[in-house]
Write a protein that holds these residues in place. Sequence first.
Motif, mmCIF file in Angstrom:
data_model
loop_
_atom_site.group_PDB
_atom_site.id
_atom_site.type_symbol
_atom_site.label_atom_id
_atom_site.label_comp_id
_atom_site.label_asym_id
_atom_site.label_seq_id
_atom_site.Cartn_x
_atom_site.Cartn_y
_atom_site.Cartn_z
ATOM 1 N N LYS A 6 0.819 -1.211 0.000
ATOM 2 C CA LYS A 6 0.000 0.000 0.000
ATOM 3 C C LYS A 6 0.854 1.262 0.000
ATOM 4 O O LYS A 6 0.468 2.291 -0.565
ATOM 5 C CB LYS A 6 -0.943 -0.005 1.205
ATOM 6 N N ASP A 7 2.008 1.175 0.632
ATOM 7 C CA ASP A 7 2.898 2.350 0.688
ATOM 8 C C ASP A 7 4.015 2.262 -0.353
ATOM 9 O O ASP A 7 5.080 2.862 -0.179
ATOM 10 C CB ASP A 7 3.486 2.499 2.091
ATOM 11 N N TYR A 8 3.777 1.505 -1.425
ATOM 12 C CA TYR A 8 4.822 1.269 -2.434
ATOM 13 C C TYR A 8 5.383 2.570 -2.997
ATOM 14 O O TYR A 8 6.592 2.704 -3.197
ATOM 15 C CB TYR A 8 4.265 0.400 -3.563
ATOM 16 N N ASP A 9 4.524 3.542 -3.277
ATOM 17 C CA ASP A 9 4.978 4.799 -3.872
ATOM 18 C C ASP A 9 5.965 5.534 -2.977
ATOM 19 O O ASP A 9 6.843 6.265 -3.462
ATOM 20 C CB ASP A 9 3.783 5.711 -4.175
ATOM 21 N N GLN A 10 5.834 5.334 -1.661
ATOM 22 C CA GLN A 10 6.742 6.001 -0.718
ATOM 23 C C GLN A 10 7.948 5.134 -0.351
ATOM 24 O O GLN A 10 9.062 5.644 -0.158
ATOM 25 C CB GLN A 10 5.992 6.365 0.584
ATOM 26 N N THR A 11 7.733 3.799 -0.282
ATOM 27 C CA THR A 11 8.783 2.923 0.240
ATOM 28 C C THR A 11 9.360 1.943 -0.778
ATOM 29 O O THR A 11 10.458 1.429 -0.586
ATOM 30 C CB THR A 11 8.243 2.106 1.429
ATOM 31 N N GLY A 12 8.605 1.651 -1.848
ATOM 32 C CA GLY A 12 9.038 0.666 -2.827
ATOM 33 C C GLY A 12 8.931 -0.764 -2.324
ATOM 34 O O GLY A 12 9.519 -1.681 -2.912
ATOM 35 N N ARG A 13 8.141 -0.983 -1.264
ATOM 36 C CA ARG A 13 8.028 -2.308 -0.676
ATOM 37 C C ARG A 13 6.997 -3.165 -1.422
ATOM 38 O O ARG A 13 6.158 -2.664 -2.159
ATOM 39 C CB ARG A 13 7.670 -2.213 0.805
ATOM 40 N N TRP A 14 7.088 -4.496 -1.170
ATOM 41 C CA TRP A 14 6.218 -5.448 -1.845
ATOM 42 C C TRP A 14 5.518 -6.356 -0.834
ATOM 43 O O TRP A 14 6.112 -6.745 0.169
ATOM 44 C CB TRP A 14 7.022 -6.317 -2.806
ATOM 45 N N ASP A 15 4.272 -6.703 -1.128
ATOM 46 C CA ASP A 15 3.531 -7.687 -0.334
ATOM 47 C C ASP A 15 3.624 -9.039 -1.027
ATOM 48 O O ASP A 15 3.277 -9.171 -2.212
ATOM 49 C CB ASP A 15 2.057 -7.291 -0.204
ATOM 50 N N THR A 57 5.333 -8.293 4.131
ATOM 51 C CA THR A 57 5.861 -7.159 3.379
ATOM 52 C C THR A 57 7.386 -7.183 3.388
ATOM 53 O O THR A 57 8.018 -7.328 4.435
ATOM 54 C CB THR A 57 5.356 -5.831 3.971
ATOM 55 N N TYR A 58 7.964 -7.046 2.188
ATOM 56 C CA TYR A 58 9.421 -7.064 2.027
ATOM 57 C C TYR A 58 9.889 -5.781 1.341
ATOM 58 O O TYR A 58 9.146 -5.162 0.576
ATOM 59 C CB TYR A 58 9.859 -8.265 1.184
ATOM 60 N N ASP A 59 11.133 -5.445 1.605
ATOM 61 C CA ASP A 59 11.714 -4.264 0.961
ATOM 62 C C ASP A 59 12.074 -4.530 -0.495
ATOM 63 O O ASP A 59 12.209 -3.601 -1.292
ATOM 64 C CB ASP A 59 12.963 -3.813 1.726
ATOM 65 N N GLY A 60 12.234 -5.789 -0.833
ATOM 66 C CA GLY A 60 12.552 -6.151 -2.214
ATOM 67 C C GLY A 60 12.233 -7.606 -2.465
ATOM 68 O O GLY A 60 12.083 -8.403 -1.530
ATOM 69 N N VAL A 61 12.091 -7.967 -3.730
ATOM 70 C CA VAL A 61 11.811 -9.352 -4.118
ATOM 71 C C VAL A 61 12.748 -9.740 -5.259
ATOM 72 O O VAL A 61 12.903 -8.990 -6.227
ATOM 73 C CB VAL A 61 10.349 -9.535 -4.574
ATOM 74 N N ILE A 62 13.384 -10.900 -5.137
ATOM 75 C CA ILE A 62 14.217 -11.446 -6.199
ATOM 76 C C ILE A 62 13.553 -12.730 -6.693
ATOM 77 O O ILE A 62 13.340 -13.663 -5.913
ATOM 78 C CB ILE A 62 15.638 -11.752 -5.706
ATOM 79 N N VAL A 63 13.213 -12.779 -7.965
ATOM 80 C CA VAL A 63 12.591 -13.977 -8.541
ATOM 81 C C VAL A 63 13.702 -14.873 -9.094
ATOM 82 O O VAL A 63 14.354 -14.531 -10.076
ATOM 83 C CB VAL A 63 11.589 -13.608 -9.652
ATOM 84 N N GLY A 64 13.919 -16.001 -8.431
ATOM 85 C CA GLY A 64 14.996 -16.904 -8.824
ATOM 86 C C GLY A 64 14.503 -18.239 -9.336
ATOM 87 O O GLY A 64 15.261 -19.208 -9.397
ATOM 88 N N SER A 65 13.224 -18.303 -9.722
ATOM 89 C CA SER A 65 12.643 -19.582 -10.128
ATOM 90 C C SER A 65 12.812 -19.878 -11.608
ATOM 91 O O SER A 65 12.569 -21.000 -12.058
ATOM 92 C CB SER A 65 11.146 -19.612 -9.775
#
Length: 318
Positions: A114-123, A139-147
């Motif tokens: 919800k606060d992505y625009d301010q924080t860049g975080r992901w659910d 909620t994470y600060d970043g996501v790495i897709v390694g699949s």
Amino acid sequence: MKVAIIGAGASGLTALKQCKDEGIEGVILEKENYIGGLWRFNAEPGKGGTVYRSTIINTSKEMMCFSDFPIPADFAPFMHNSKVVEYFEMYAKKFDLYKHIQYNTFVECVEPAKDYDQTGRWDVTTYSCDDPTTKVTTTYDGVIVGSGHHWDPRMPSFPGMDKFKGKQIHSHDYKDYKGFENQRVVIVGIGNSAVDLACELSHHCSQVYLSTRRGTWVFSRLGPGGLPVDHVFNRFTDAVIPFWMFEDELKKACNSRFDHEHYGLKSKHSILAQHPTMSDELPVKFSYVSTIKRHQRSDKLLAIKTNIIPNEQVLNAL
């Protein structure tokens, strides 16, 4: 900073190691109860990676190893899938990665917080593979897709498939030759999986047809002097030799083993225009084993073929 890493295969493990090096809190979300990703063989249908029991890697150990963790000297230059997984396990132990892996966890959804625009975080919404009703959103600060993309087989659709009474599977679900003995089998495609399966099944089937829309360049794992081919042709030679000369040398190397035109495999595309096909066996099989036959096809021709040989087994290997 907390980062979610999807998948505990080669990409996920190295991503986690780099996160640790940079002081970032990383956690791998892995749907299976083991590491290894696509390289982990499992004889149970629908389980394990994309490898079959006999899979051998096409890249030499010197070129495929992680730069900060060489593959042991006593491992074969081209490793069996079980040794690849063993190497991953050694890597995870060496860099203390196991405690940062969350097993049996399926990632259902990744979306901006919800606060992505301010924080860049992901659910990230996950659930236990044992109980899909246990959904949790973190909620994470970043996501790495390694699949990667090979985990999800892409099954083609041809006219007549719905009428064909034989068995149809994707190479993703192939385990070994058992169940194909003394059968006539059509393998669709001429990539690495298709060629591997054609060679393996030729020992057990009464007839194997390798069906392809076009030719391809077939590389051997070994280059001049018996060295791994990627020791001879690699990014270094590509950087110092003009591209046209580099391509010309590759073509000469491929045709020195067998004349692609003579065997009906001459390609219209340049040698580096698509993923190369690696096979040490295929040229030999064409030359002395009558159980493998190449079939130049269009989709229409394949449909006709499947309609006139009912009750046989068709193996789709794309």
